[in-house]
Enzyme design. Structure first.
Site, PDB file in Angstrom:
ATOM      1  CD  GLU A   1      -2.877  -1.203   2.305  1.00  0.00           C
ATOM      2  OE1 GLU A   1      -4.100  -1.310   2.144  1.00  0.00           O
ATOM      3  OE2 GLU A   1      -2.345  -1.193   3.435  1.00  0.00           O
TER       4      GLU A   1
ATOM      5  CD  GLU B   1      -3.576  -6.310   3.751  1.00  0.00           C
ATOM      6  OE1 GLU B   1      -2.807  -5.352   3.939  1.00  0.00           O
ATOM      7  OE2 GLU B   1      -3.548  -7.003   2.706  1.00  0.00           O
TER       8      GLU B   1
END
Length: 255
Positions: A109, A129
């Site tokens: 990210e 995730e």
């Protein structure tokens, strides 16, 4: 700044190095705040034209520092720039991520918040995730579908699988792939090429790319004109034309 974030300037390019190798450059709140402060400086200083974000010790970043979070309850989210000190509001000026090793979760990210990515040959990308009962909320789920075709982005987001650097290059997710020992040099070369260009034009081009997708189709050219007319009327535009006719390098003033 901070010992955990090294900041150098190289010919108009700010180099930010996350310096927490014992934690695989995972980011706690103080480090996120240092990144945000450095990016404020990047945007504010007229002599800085671009940036490189990288990590020390042979890897980019493990993302959020879970040990620090467990100890303090503090998430690495800043008031001014959001998660990791960049994800919510990246800098106005171009920034190049120089990544190596496992670029997973928050580390991915972090890279996706940058405008260009230079990757070492050992880099591997992923958003695992969902394998941990979570969602990539630091910009991963939001940005990945802007960088990859829908079905491929969904595959990575929903499986949590890893993407080897060679495949990432095939898909256009990274700008350069290079040996590890040339990572910083390659990223700096790319940032320097950007920094040599007219700063007003570069800033307008970045804004145009980021903002235009949200504009109504029948307003796109008119709204583009709002961003580009001041650039065309600038002293730098005149200087660019003169330098071309005089066969010399332009001297930009940002005016």
């Amino acid at each position: 700044m901070s010992e955990e974030l090294l900041v150098d300037v190289d010919d108009g390019v700010m180099v930010l190095t996350i310096n927490r190798p014992a934690r695989r450059n995972a980011i706690d709140l103080p480090t996120a705040e240092a990144i945000a402060a450095a990016l404020d400086t990047l945007d504010d200083r007229r002599d800085l034209r671009a940036a490189v974000l990288t990590g020390a010790g042979g890897f980019f970043s493990a993302g959020m520092d879970l040990k620090a979070f467990a100890a303090t309850g503090e998430r690495p989210v800043t008031a001014s720039r959001g998660a990791l000190g960049i994800a919510g509001r990246p800098p106005r000026k171009p920034i190049v991520a120089a990544v190596e090793g496992a670029v997973l979760g928050g580390g991915f990210e972090l890279a996706l918040a940058c405008d260009l990515i230079v990757a070492a040959e050992d880099a591997v990308f992923g958003l695992p995730e969902v394998q941990r009962g979570l969602v990539a909320t630091g910009g991963g789920a939001l940005r990945l579908t802007e960088r990859l075709p829908y079905h491929l982005a969904m595959e990575l987001l929903l499986t949590g699988d890893r993407l080897p650097v060679a495949r990432a290059a095939e898909l256009g997710l990274v700008n350069r792939v290079c040996p590890k020992d040339r990572l910083r040099e390659t990223a700096l070369e790319l940032a320097a090429r950007i920094a040599r260009n007219a700063p007003l034009a570069v800033a307008a081009a970045k804004r145009l790319v980021l903002e235009a997708p949200t504009w109504p189709a029948d307003e796109r050219f008119a709204r583009q004109e709002e961003l580009t007319a001041p650039v065309r009327a600038s002293r730098d535009a005149i200087e660019g034309a003169r330098a071309f006719t005089e066969k010399r390098a332009p001297v930009w003033t940002g005016e």
